[in-house]
Design a protein around this motif. Structure first.
Motif, PDB file in Angstrom:
ATOM      1  N   ASN A 155     130.666 -63.055   2.350  1.00 16.87           N
ATOM      2  CA  ASN A 155     130.529 -61.729   1.762  1.00 16.87           C
ATOM      3  C   ASN A 155     129.161 -61.577   1.103  1.00 16.87           C
ATOM      4  N   ILE A 156     128.794 -62.543   0.289  1.00 19.58           N
ATOM      5  CA  ILE A 156     127.508 -62.483  -0.403  1.00 19.58           C
ATOM      6  C   ILE A 156     126.365 -62.563   0.604  1.00 19.58           C
ATOM      7  N   GLY A 157     126.520 -63.389   1.635  1.00 22.55           N
ATOM      8  CA  GLY A 157     125.498 -63.471   2.677  1.00 22.55           C
ATOM      9  C   GLY A 157     125.307 -62.147   3.395  1.00 22.55           C
ATOM     10  N   ALA A 158     126.412 -61.487   3.731  1.00 24.12           N
ATOM     11  CA  ALA A 158     126.312 -60.185   4.396  1.00 24.12           C
ATOM     12  C   ALA A 158     125.592 -59.182   3.504  1.00 24.12           C
ATOM     13  N   LEU A 159     125.913 -59.193   2.225  1.00 24.58           N
ATOM     14  CA  LEU A 159     125.266 -58.256   1.302  1.00 24.58           C
ATOM     15  C   LEU A 159     123.778 -58.561   1.139  1.00 24.58           C
ATOM     16  N   ALA A 160     123.413 -59.844   1.139  1.00 24.99           N
ATOM     17  CA  ALA A 160     121.997 -60.211   1.038  1.00 24.99           C
ATOM     18  C   ALA A 160     121.245 -59.811   2.311  1.00 24.99           C
ATOM     19  N   LEU A 161     121.870 -60.027   3.461  1.00 23.68           N
ATOM     20  CA  LEU A 161     121.237 -59.676   4.738  1.00 23.68           C
ATOM     21  C   LEU A 161     121.069 -58.171   4.915  1.00 23.68           C
ATOM     22  N   ALA A 162     121.917 -57.403   4.280  1.00 24.17           N
ATOM     23  CA  ALA A 162     121.907 -55.951   4.473  1.00 24.17           C
ATOM     24  C   ALA A 162     120.551 -55.334   4.168  1.00 24.17           C
ATOM     25  N   ARG A 163     119.787 -55.932   3.294  1.00 30.28           N
ATOM     26  CA  ARG A 163     118.462 -55.410   2.948  1.00 30.28           C
ATOM     27  C   ARG A 163     117.469 -55.516   4.101  1.00 30.28           C
ATOM     28  N   VAL A 164     117.642 -56.552   4.936  1.00 32.99           N
ATOM     29  CA  VAL A 164     116.630 -56.811   5.957  1.00 32.99           C
ATOM     30  C   VAL A 164     117.144 -56.696   7.388  1.00 32.99           C
ATOM     31  N   ASP A 165     118.449 -56.824   7.593  1.00 33.21           N
ATOM     32  CA  ASP A 165     118.992 -56.803   8.950  1.00 33.21           C
ATOM     33  C   ASP A 165     120.423 -56.263   8.922  1.00 33.21           C
ATOM     34  N   ARG A 166     120.528 -54.948   8.957  1.00 28.28           N
ATOM     35  CA  ARG A 166     121.827 -54.281   8.865  1.00 28.28           C
ATOM     36  C   ARG A 166     122.785 -54.772   9.937  1.00 28.28           C
ATOM     37  N   ASP A 167     122.322 -54.903  11.176  1.00 26.29           N
ATOM     38  CA  ASP A 167     123.218 -55.314  12.259  1.00 26.29           C
ATOM     39  C   ASP A 167     123.792 -56.705  12.010  1.00 26.29           C
ATOM     40  N   GLU A 168     122.961 -57.623  11.558  1.00 25.42           N
ATOM     41  CA  GLU A 168     123.459 -58.972  11.284  1.00 25.42           C
ATOM     42  C   GLU A 168     124.407 -58.963  10.083  1.00 25.42           C
ATOM     43  N   ALA A 169     124.134 -58.140   9.097  1.00 27.49           N
ATOM     44  CA  ALA A 169     125.031 -58.028   7.939  1.00 27.49           C
ATOM     45  C   ALA A 169     126.416 -57.557   8.386  1.00 27.49           C
TER      46      ALA A 169
END
Length: 193
Positions: A155-169
């Motif tokens: 969950n935290i990883g998805a939220l961190a990724l959301a800033r730079v790579d929405r699709d991967e998040a």
């Protein structure tokens, strides 16, 4: 006797929350806050004491308005499935300025240098972990703590990724959804080879 504020505190906190969410604590200037809230610096200081006081109020608002409703999904029907489905939808639909998580974004900046802020972020992570544990226990899962720890991290990883790579998040949130599914549901959802 001082004058009463002629502004809606909740509106000021919400506007500030969105600005801090976009730019972070360190990246948000007082002129930014003045523009976002329509208040002069003196009014902001009078109402909140400091930029940090306004940030703390914004974090409290974020926890009650954004985090608490999502955590409530874990206690409802479908628990983890509903939670990660909602997270994936929100990550996919988020505008460019409000991607990710105000608290997760904070961990990369001032939380590393600020014990009080680090405690808030740690408390959020613990609250998330505890909510996953409760949802998994309620449905009778085994090895609840390990699964909850993995789901919390994803969950935290998805939220961190959301800033730079929405699709991967979104992909991480959907992967967490599959991991969170009960064993019989996981097998049914597994992609065909």
């Amino acid at each position: 006797m001082g004058r009463r504020p002629t502004f809606d505190t909740a509106d000021v906190v919400r506007a500030s929350r969105d600005l801090f969410w976009d730019k972070g604590l360190d990246g948000t200037s007082l002129p930014d806050l003045e523009a976002a809230t329509g208040l002069a610096r003196s009014s902001l200081y009078h109402a909140f004491g400091s930029k940090r006081g306004l940030f703390d109020a914004a974090v409290d608002d974020y926890l009650s308005e954004i985090v608490a409703p999502r955590l409530a999904l874990l206690a409802g029907p479908g628990g983890p499935d509903a939670y990660f489905a909602s997270l994936a939808r929100d990550l996919a639909a988020a505008d460019d300025r409000r991607r990710g998580c105000l608290l997760v974004d904070t961990t990369a900046g001032p939380a590393a240098r600020d014990d009080a802020l680090a405690a808030v972020v740690t408390s959020y992570r613990r609250r998330l972990f505890d909510a996953f544990c409760a949802a998994l226990t309620a449905r009778g899962d085994r090895d609840v703590e390990t699964t909850a720890r993995v789901l919390t991290t994803m969950n935290i990883g998805a939220l961190a990724l959301a800033r730079v790579d929405r699709d991967e998040a979104v992909a991480v949130a959907l992967a967490a959804r599959r991991i969170a599914a009960p064993s019989d549901v996981s097998e049914a959802r597994a992609p065909e080879r």
